[in-house]
Design a protein around this motif. Sequence first.
Motif, mmCIF file in Angstrom:
data_model
loop_
_atom_site.group_PDB
_atom_site.id
_atom_site.type_symbol
_atom_site.label_atom_id
_atom_site.label_comp_id
_atom_site.label_asym_id
_atom_site.label_seq_id
_atom_site.Cartn_x
_atom_site.Cartn_y
_atom_site.Cartn_z
ATOM 1 N N GLU A 56 0.832 -1.206 0.000
ATOM 2 C CA GLU A 56 0.000 0.000 0.000
ATOM 3 C C GLU A 56 0.865 1.254 0.000
ATOM 4 O O GLU A 56 0.547 2.249 -0.676
ATOM 5 N N LEU A 57 1.963 1.227 0.731
ATOM 6 C CA LEU A 57 2.854 2.386 0.785
ATOM 7 C C LEU A 57 3.478 2.670 -0.589
ATOM 8 O O LEU A 57 3.595 3.832 -0.991
ATOM 9 N N ILE A 58 3.832 1.616 -1.314
ATOM 10 C CA ILE A 58 4.364 1.806 -2.670
ATOM 11 C C ILE A 58 3.282 2.418 -3.565
ATOM 12 O O ILE A 58 3.549 3.316 -4.379
ATOM 13 N N GLY A 59 2.041 1.946 -3.393
ATOM 14 C CA GLY A 59 0.937 2.517 -4.158
ATOM 15 C C GLY A 59 0.721 3.986 -3.843
ATOM 16 O O GLY A 59 0.450 4.798 -4.741
ATOM 17 N N GLN A 60 0.850 4.362 -2.571
ATOM 18 C CA GLN A 60 0.695 5.762 -2.189
ATOM 19 C C GLN A 60 1.793 6.635 -2.803
ATOM 20 O O GLN A 60 1.553 7.805 -3.115
ATOM 21 N N MET B 41 3.412 20.544 -7.903
ATOM 22 C CA MET B 41 4.364 19.456 -8.087
ATOM 23 C C MET B 41 5.358 19.382 -6.935
ATOM 24 O O MET B 41 5.820 18.288 -6.572
ATOM 25 N N ALA B 42 5.699 20.507 -6.351
ATOM 26 C CA ALA B 42 6.616 20.499 -5.203
ATOM 27 C C ALA B 42 5.999 19.727 -4.037
ATOM 28 O O ALA B 42 6.648 18.856 -3.424
ATOM 29 N N TRP B 43 4.735 20.023 -3.706
ATOM 30 C CA TRP B 43 4.064 19.314 -2.628
ATOM 31 C C TRP B 43 3.830 17.849 -2.986
ATOM 32 O O TRP B 43 3.937 16.958 -2.123
ATOM 33 N N SER B 44 3.528 17.586 -4.243
ATOM 34 C CA SER B 44 3.292 16.215 -4.677
ATOM 35 C C SER B 44 4.549 15.360 -4.528
ATOM 36 O O SER B 44 4.499 14.236 -3.996
ATOM 37 N N LEU B 45 5.670 15.873 -4.986
ATOM 38 C CA LEU B 45 6.927 15.131 -4.875
ATOM 39 C C LEU B 45 7.364 14.986 -3.424
ATOM 40 O O LEU B 45 7.903 13.939 -3.026
ATOM 41 N N LEU B 46 7.137 16.039 -2.627
ATOM 42 C CA LEU B 46 7.495 15.966 -1.206
ATOM 43 C C LEU B 46 6.714 14.866 -0.509
ATOM 44 O O LEU B 46 7.268 14.097 0.295
ATOM 45 N N LEU B 47 5.426 14.776 -0.816
ATOM 46 C CA LEU B 47 4.608 13.735 -0.198
ATOM 47 C C LEU B 47 5.057 12.346 -0.648
ATOM 48 O O LEU B 47 5.128 11.412 0.171
ATOM 49 N N ALA B 48 5.373 12.207 -1.936
ATOM 50 C CA ALA B 48 5.816 10.911 -2.452
ATOM 51 C C ALA B 48 7.110 10.462 -1.771
ATOM 52 O O ALA B 48 7.244 9.297 -1.362
ATOM 53 N N ILE B 49 8.044 11.388 -1.631
ATOM 54 C CA ILE B 49 9.323 11.052 -0.985
ATOM 55 C C ILE B 49 9.121 10.741 0.489
ATOM 56 O O ILE B 49 9.737 9.815 1.044
ATOM 57 N N SER B 50 8.214 11.481 1.117
ATOM 58 C CA SER B 50 7.983 11.292 2.554
ATOM 59 C C SER B 50 7.366 9.934 2.878
ATOM 60 O O SER B 50 7.467 9.463 4.018
ATOM 61 N N PHE C 220 8.404 7.146 2.111
ATOM 62 C CA PHE C 220 9.474 6.243 2.508
ATOM 63 C C PHE C 220 10.503 6.898 3.432
ATOM 64 O O PHE C 220 11.225 6.203 4.136
ATOM 65 N N ALA C 221 10.555 8.237 3.401
ATOM 66 C CA ALA C 221 11.561 8.933 4.208
ATOM 67 C C ALA C 221 11.078 9.247 5.622
ATOM 68 O O ALA C 221 11.841 9.791 6.426
ATOM 69 N N GLN C 222 9.842 8.915 5.934
ATOM 70 C CA GLN C 222 9.292 9.289 7.239
ATOM 71 C C GLN C 222 9.981 8.577 8.398
ATOM 72 O O GLN C 222 10.022 9.102 9.506
ATOM 73 N N CYS C 223 10.500 7.391 8.143
ATOM 74 C CA CYS C 223 11.161 6.644 9.209
ATOM 75 C C CYS C 223 12.462 6.020 8.717
ATOM 76 O O CYS C 223 12.624 5.754 7.519
ATOM 77 N N ALA C 224 13.370 5.825 9.612
ATOM 78 C CA ALA C 224 14.628 5.137 9.310
ATOM 79 C C ALA C 224 14.875 4.095 10.403
ATOM 80 O O ALA C 224 14.810 4.425 11.598
ATOM 81 N N PRO C 225 15.130 2.849 10.030
ATOM 82 C CA PRO C 225 15.122 2.343 8.644
ATOM 83 C C PRO C 225 13.714 2.314 8.068
ATOM 84 O O PRO C 225 12.730 2.310 8.809
ATOM 85 N N VAL C 226 13.627 2.285 6.728
ATOM 86 C CA VAL C 226 12.333 2.386 6.076
ATOM 87 C C VAL C 226 11.438 1.198 6.402
ATOM 88 O O VAL C 226 10.207 1.323 6.445
ATOM 89 N N GLU C 227 12.042 0.047 6.683
ATOM 90 C CA GLU C 227 11.249 -1.146 7.006
ATOM 91 C C GLU C 227 10.429 -0.973 8.273
ATOM 92 O O GLU C 227 9.423 -1.662 8.479
ATOM 93 N N ALA C 228 10.848 -0.020 9.104
ATOM 94 C CA ALA C 228 10.144 0.197 10.367
ATOM 95 C C ALA C 228 8.734 0.739 10.152
ATOM 96 O O ALA C 228 7.897 0.683 11.055
ATOM 97 N N CYS D 212 11.588 8.423 13.458
ATOM 98 C CA CYS D 212 10.593 8.899 12.481
ATOM 99 C C CYS D 212 10.492 10.418 12.577
ATOM 100 O O CYS D 212 9.575 10.961 13.220
ATOM 101 N N PRO D 213 11.437 11.139 11.926
ATOM 102 C CA PRO D 213 11.473 12.593 12.047
ATOM 103 C C PRO D 213 10.415 13.318 11.221
ATOM 104 O O PRO D 213 10.140 14.498 11.458
ATOM 105 N N ILE D 214 9.817 12.639 10.246
ATOM 106 C CA ILE D 214 8.853 13.295 9.354
ATOM 107 C C ILE D 214 7.447 12.842 9.711
ATOM 108 O O ILE D 214 7.174 11.641 9.820
ATOM 109 N N ASN D 215 6.575 13.815 9.869
ATOM 110 C CA ASN D 215 5.167 13.515 10.139
ATOM 111 C C ASN D 215 4.421 13.468 8.806
ATOM 112 O O ASN D 215 4.090 14.494 8.219
#
Length: 370
Positions: free
Chosen positions: A87-91, A130-139, A141-149, A160-163
């Motif tokens: 689902e996250l990949i779909g988002q 497009m700036a907000w769209s790309l930011l959301l797409a990157i976020s 997977f970038a919301q937590c480290a490691p991403v598997e978490a 998880c520094p990104i909300n």
Amino acid sequence: MPLGGKGPLTIAILMVEVVLAGGFIAMRLYTRKFLKGGVGADDYLLMITWVLQFLFTVLMIVSSAYGFGQHNTDINADDLRKAMEVELIGQFFISIAMGLSKVAVAAFLMRIIVARWHKAVLWFWIVTMMAWSLLLAISCFAQCAPVEAIWDARIENKTCPINLTDIAFVMCSWSAAMDFFLAAFPWVVLWKLNMPKKEKITICLSLSLGVVAGICGIVRTSGLKVLSEAADYLYATADSIIWTNSEMTITIMCASIPVIRPLWTKMLGGSSSAADRWYYKQSDKPSEGSSGIVTIGRWRKERKTDTTNTDADFDLETVPRPDVTSTKTTTIGTFGGDADSENGILRNSQMIQQRREFTIDYHGGRDLEA
């Protein structure tokens, strides 16, 4: 595991909408390629949007097979992790598609409007969307480290520094605002253009349906708090998935209705209207301003023996006026040198043409005869 909960309904809606959107885009491309005009940037943007929407639908079907749309307590741990990951990949894909769908509508309007400040306003929305769209797409997977978490609760050592909820709220709010803007903007800028009134109404009314997309965006935005509900994530996000896809489908339809009008006319057995011809002539040539040329002379329309010459259809001989310090020579009947376009009026025409000679008297101290 079998589908359950909100999974079947979500998948059914997504499949219907992706087919519907694909049908409108197919008619749009057919019209542009074979009937009127030519394929442009707005068409390519919508094609990319649909491809991303299709991938999103496929991924959500896969996620549903693992338990999307069901309560966490009804799914085993392995399926839960896999469903959340897919689902996250779909988002990720749908976040980019949402931005591209709005940009495609703006690009469509760019083909018609001529005023610089109108274009500047559209560019503002394009860049910010497009700036907000790309930011959301990157976020995603970038919301937590490691991403598997993000989908694996067994990982305890994580940050998880990104909300994601906050970013999604801003992006979705901006998207809904752009829906309402694109619905109202044509009524302001197109109404003053020198174009057939019927065409103005067609474009404005079709883009006004974007209000429905804006309403979908508002409903979707109001329910984004579920992104923080990790305890029942797969069930809670089902409604948001539906509203997101619906908003994008409506946007694609709104952007396609004015373009497929010639196809609709052909299917009904009619012929191209003056409005259709105006739009496609405008959309296929660059905007040109008036050069303020003063031309006095002989207008000659003759049958041409050399049909390969596409640089002139009518010859205007420029005669200097006493109060004009410089003159220019222009050609009437040629627009941009596109031999395949309807813009070249009477170009390479084999019809009988007439020849006219006339005399102009300039009452400024001298007479001119041509």
